[in-house]
Design a protein around this motif. Sequence first.
Motif, PDB file in Angstrom:
ATOM      1  N   ALA A 329       0.822  -1.217   0.000  1.00 40.90           N
ATOM      2  CA  ALA A 329       0.000   0.000   0.000  1.00 40.90           C
ATOM      3  C   ALA A 329       0.850   1.259   0.000  1.00 40.90           C
ATOM      4  O   ALA A 329       0.350   2.342  -0.323  1.00 40.90           O
ATOM      5  N   GLY A 330       2.126   1.133   0.357  1.00 44.22           N
ATOM      6  CA  GLY A 330       3.002   2.292   0.347  1.00 44.22           C
ATOM      7  C   GLY A 330       2.720   3.241   1.497  1.00 44.22           C
ATOM      8  O   GLY A 330       2.047   2.904   2.472  1.00 44.22           O
ATOM      9  N   ASP A 331       3.247   4.450   1.363  1.00 49.24           N
ATOM     10  CA  ASP A 331       3.104   5.455   2.415  1.00 49.24           C
ATOM     11  C   ASP A 331       1.820   6.267   2.295  1.00 49.24           C
ATOM     12  O   ASP A 331       1.337   6.820   3.283  1.00 49.24           O
ATOM     13  N   LYS A 332       1.272   6.353   1.091  1.00 48.61           N
ATOM     14  CA  LYS A 332       0.058   7.137   0.870  1.00 48.61           C
ATOM     15  C   LYS A 332      -1.023   6.216   0.301  1.00 48.61           C
ATOM     16  O   LYS A 332      -0.885   5.697  -0.801  1.00 48.61           O
ATOM     17  N   PHE A 333      -2.064   6.046   1.076  1.00 47.53           N
ATOM     18  CA  PHE A 333      -3.150   5.169   0.650  1.00 47.53           C
ATOM     19  C   PHE A 333      -4.444   5.603   1.324  1.00 47.53           C
ATOM     20  O   PHE A 333      -4.439   6.351   2.302  1.00 47.53           O
ATOM     21  N   THR A 334      -5.541   5.123   0.791  1.00 46.70           N
ATOM     22  CA  THR A 334      -6.845   5.278   1.423  1.00 46.70           C
ATOM     23  C   THR A 334      -7.337   3.895   1.808  1.00 46.70           C
ATOM     24  O   THR A 334      -7.387   2.995   0.964  1.00 46.70           O
ATOM     25  N   ARG A 335      -7.693   3.735   3.071  1.00 43.48           N
ATOM     26  CA  ARG A 335      -8.197   2.444   3.533  1.00 43.48           C
ATOM     27  C   ARG A 335      -9.686   2.558   3.814  1.00 43.48           C
ATOM     28  O   ARG A 335     -10.126   3.401   4.575  1.00 43.48           O
ATOM     29  N   THR A 336     -10.472   1.719   3.189  1.00 48.38           N
ATOM     30  CA  THR A 336     -11.909   1.642   3.443  1.00 48.38           C
ATOM     31  C   THR A 336     -12.255   0.187   3.733  1.00 48.38           C
ATOM     32  O   THR A 336     -11.373  -0.681   3.789  1.00 48.38           O
ATOM     33  N   SER A 337     -13.520  -0.083   3.925  1.00 48.10           N
ATOM     34  CA  SER A 337     -13.952  -1.436   4.285  1.00 48.10           C
ATOM     35  C   SER A 337     -14.808  -2.034   3.182  1.00 48.10           C
ATOM     36  O   SER A 337     -15.626  -1.344   2.556  1.00 48.10           O
ATOM     37  N   TYR A 338     -14.628  -3.315   2.977  1.00 43.89           N
ATOM     38  CA  TYR A 338     -15.423  -4.038   1.977  1.00 43.89           C
ATOM     39  C   TYR A 338     -16.137  -5.197   2.672  1.00 43.89           C
ATOM     40  O   TYR A 338     -15.521  -5.977   3.404  1.00 43.89           O
ATOM     41  N   TYR A 339     -17.431  -5.314   2.411  1.00 40.52           N
ATOM     42  CA  TYR A 339     -18.232  -6.394   2.986  1.00 40.52           C
ATOM     43  C   TYR A 339     -19.498  -6.552   2.163  1.00 40.52           C
ATOM     44  O   TYR A 339     -19.917  -5.649   1.430  1.00 40.52           O
ATOM     45  N   SER A 340     -20.105  -7.708   2.297  1.00 41.61           N
ATOM     46  CA  SER A 340     -21.369  -7.969   1.609  1.00 41.61           C
ATOM     47  C   SER A 340     -22.513  -7.253   2.323  1.00 41.61           C
ATOM     48  O   SER A 340     -22.448  -7.012   3.533  1.00 41.61           O
ATOM     49  N   ILE A 341     -23.558  -6.920   1.574  1.00 42.37           N
ATOM     50  CA  ILE A 341     -24.770  -6.372   2.193  1.00 42.37           C
ATOM     51  C   ILE A 341     -25.926  -7.355   2.038  1.00 42.37           C
ATOM     52  O   ILE A 341     -27.094  -6.968   2.001  1.00 42.37           O
ATOM     53  N   TYR A 436       1.119  -4.955 -12.377  1.00 40.51           N
ATOM     54  CA  TYR A 436       1.448  -6.384 -12.216  1.00 40.51           C
ATOM     55  C   TYR A 436       2.864  -6.549 -11.671  1.00 40.51           C
ATOM     56  O   TYR A 436       3.091  -7.302 -10.719  1.00 40.51           O
ATOM     57  N   GLU A 437       3.816  -5.875 -12.260  1.00 38.75           N
ATOM     58  CA  GLU A 437       5.204  -6.002 -11.819  1.00 38.75           C
ATOM     59  C   GLU A 437       5.359  -5.498 -10.379  1.00 38.75           C
ATOM     60  O   GLU A 437       6.110  -6.084  -9.592  1.00 38.75           O
ATOM     61  N   TYR A 438       4.640  -4.453 -10.041  1.00 40.28           N
ATOM     62  CA  TYR A 438       4.718  -3.913  -8.686  1.00 40.28           C
ATOM     63  C   TYR A 438       4.189  -4.925  -7.671  1.00 40.28           C
ATOM     64  O   TYR A 438       4.824  -5.180  -6.637  1.00 40.28           O
ATOM     65  N   LEU A 439       3.026  -5.512  -7.942  1.00 44.83           N
ATOM     66  CA  LEU A 439       2.410  -6.431  -6.989  1.00 44.83           C
ATOM     67  C   LEU A 439       3.176  -7.742  -6.879  1.00 44.83           C
ATOM     68  O   LEU A 439       3.370  -8.257  -5.774  1.00 44.83           O
ATOM     69  N   THR A 440       3.611  -8.279  -7.997  1.00 38.38           N
ATOM     70  CA  THR A 440       4.394  -9.516  -7.918  1.00 38.38           C
ATOM     71  C   THR A 440       5.726  -9.266  -7.215  1.00 38.38           C
ATOM     72  O   THR A 440       6.273 -10.155  -6.564  1.00 38.38           O
ATOM     73  N   GLY A 441       6.221  -8.050  -7.328  1.00 33.48           N
ATOM     74  CA  GLY A 441       7.425  -7.683  -6.579  1.00 33.48           C
ATOM     75  C   GLY A 441       7.201  -7.639  -5.085  1.00 33.48           C
ATOM     76  O   GLY A 441       8.156  -7.680  -4.302  1.00 33.48           O
ATOM     77  N   HIS A 442       5.928  -7.570  -4.668  1.00 33.66           N
ATOM     78  CA  HIS A 442       5.576  -7.598  -3.247  1.00 33.66           C
ATOM     79  C   HIS A 442       5.016  -8.965  -2.836  1.00 33.66           C
ATOM     80  O   HIS A 442       4.286  -9.071  -1.837  1.00 33.66           O
ATOM     81  N   GLY A 443       5.349  -9.990  -3.601  1.00 31.58           N
ATOM     82  CA  GLY A 443       5.007 -11.338  -3.186  1.00 31.58           C
ATOM     83  C   GLY A 443       3.752 -11.923  -3.780  1.00 31.58           C
ATOM     84  O   GLY A 443       3.423 -13.087  -3.507  1.00 31.58           O
ATOM     85  N   PHE A 444       2.997 -11.146  -4.575  1.00 29.04           N
ATOM     86  CA  PHE A 444       1.801 -11.691  -5.200  1.00 29.04           C
ATOM     87  C   PHE A 444       2.201 -12.776  -6.195  1.00 29.04           C
ATOM     88  O   PHE A 444       3.271 -12.726  -6.807  1.00 29.04           O
ATOM     89  N   SER A 445       1.315 -13.763  -6.373  1.00 32.69           N
ATOM     90  CA  SER A 445       1.563 -14.849  -7.313  1.00 32.69           C
ATOM     91  C   SER A 445       1.886 -14.317  -8.706  1.00 32.69           C
ATOM     92  O   SER A 445       1.374 -13.269  -9.119  1.00 32.69           O
TER      93      SER A 445
END
Length: 565
Positions: A329-341, A436-445
């Motif tokens: 997520a780095g140093d600057k991000f927005t965190r919100t919540s995800y859930y079913s309704i 893609y390259e960024y996320l796989t660089g952080h351990g994503f499949s």
Amino acid sequence: MKKISDQQNKNGNTGPSSPERRSFVKGIAAMGAGVAVLPHLTNTAEAQVPAAPDNGIPSGSSRAALQVPLILQGDKIDGNGFDRYDFVMDKQTLAITPFKAPAGEQSGELGNSDKGQLRCVVIVPKQAAPGNPWSWRGVYWNHQPQAEVELLKRGFHIAYISVDPKPGPITGLTMNELMDQLGMSRAALTEWDAWYAYLTGRYGLSKKPAFIGMSRGGIFEFSWGTANPDKVSCIYADNLGMERQAFQRLGDLARADVPVLQICGTIDPNLGQYTSAVEAIYQQFGGRISMMVKEGYAHHPHSLRNPKPIADFIEQSVRAVTGPAPAFAGDKFTRTSYYSIENFFRDYPDEDTYITCRGPLFSPCYDRYEFSVQGTPMTTMVIVPSTTAAGMPWVYRAGFVFRDAKVDQELLAKGFHIVTGPVGVSFVVKDWDTAYEYLTGHGFSKKPAMEGAGGGAGEVYAWAIENPDKVSCVYAENPRMHSAVAKTQALDNLAPLAKANVPLLHVCGSLDPWFKDNTLEVEKRYKKLGGKIQVIVKKGEGHYPLAPEDPAPVVDFITRAAISG
């Protein structure tokens, strides 16, 4: 001494019995959720609260470690089986002093103070919970107090301050105007600031109280809460009313990750005018809001006969600790919540009815991070599972993940990350390469499952065809096989996927306008190329709903592909 007008009356009904209050109840359905551009309220009480005399508490001491009842100044009376202390606030100076309750005033009663003063109350638990948590309400003292009594048993303090109404008449107004007129004035906001500063500064109560608001009480908890989102642990609102300007600031509460529980009757007019509106707005901002809608109930009775669900919500909210953001997520991000309704219709025998329950209290809740990947013009969104599966599998998809995305919800439960790739004015393959390259660089499949619905599926295919060795599978819902940027459209360029043995799965309604010319054509051509494709047909359905009724076959398909990949 006269009784203040906003107390419960002898037959147990909430609220004042004045003609204005009766008009309020009868006309509540006419209230709108309109918005007006009004100045943001500020809190200035910290500087205005008079210095308190020494009470023997060392400066900076930690009450949380003591876990003992607070020793408040002044006389005490019984408050629902606990020690109750009374105070008055001078409205001019904001000075708060102990107050001796008049003879004969019982724990459930609260009389008026002298003109120019406000009554304030604190009830102390037998043993304080760590951190000295407390709940706060500002209207209808002691009405349906069962949740607060339960909180007292769990070590919470209970606080109250009477309401300083806005000056001016409350007759001849529309219901919107009346609700605003009955709401929190600028002076009242400052008085509440002073009461907060007094309790947190002098007696060491938690910096983040929980709020309880019933009916008109919703105005005050949301008015003060939206003006002070960093000072609220949670909000419980019961058949609430709402000031118009507070609607404008709900996003501030959601961004501060303040959880909300709303309880309302199915035939209370507030459900449509206020409760549902708050829910929709809060969800839109990514806030956590849960609902309990009591079947067949109107405005009364408030609360629940068995207050355990309310007390559990408040206690869990107070104790919750937000963990660190993941490295990607780095140093600057927005965190919100995800859930079913999704709605759950559950029997509550103590309430003698069924209650419709939905939201994060009743469904798994996940963190959603929005952040920028360097080199891409738009943000990437990642929904994080509670427990990450081995190999860090993920879904790379086009299009926002809405709360009815059953497949994604099941995959989250299995430990998949759900990633919405960056899309600006158009889909750009290069931007998806960078993410893609960024996320796989952080351990994503190295091989995500590709997912898209409608026109988004065409763009997902475009990236997959450009990167067939980086794809575990492709899943499409009612797809339109067209990409705005592909040099060769996917229908004519499926060979790279077939050669890489990428399995495909489409879920389509038999009446979807693209079913025959897109999905069935993909099926015919992919099989001819030797590729593996499965099509699930929803007979008699059109383009919507997108997801299958039973997500299990899709989830199994994606899970198997991720493992084999």
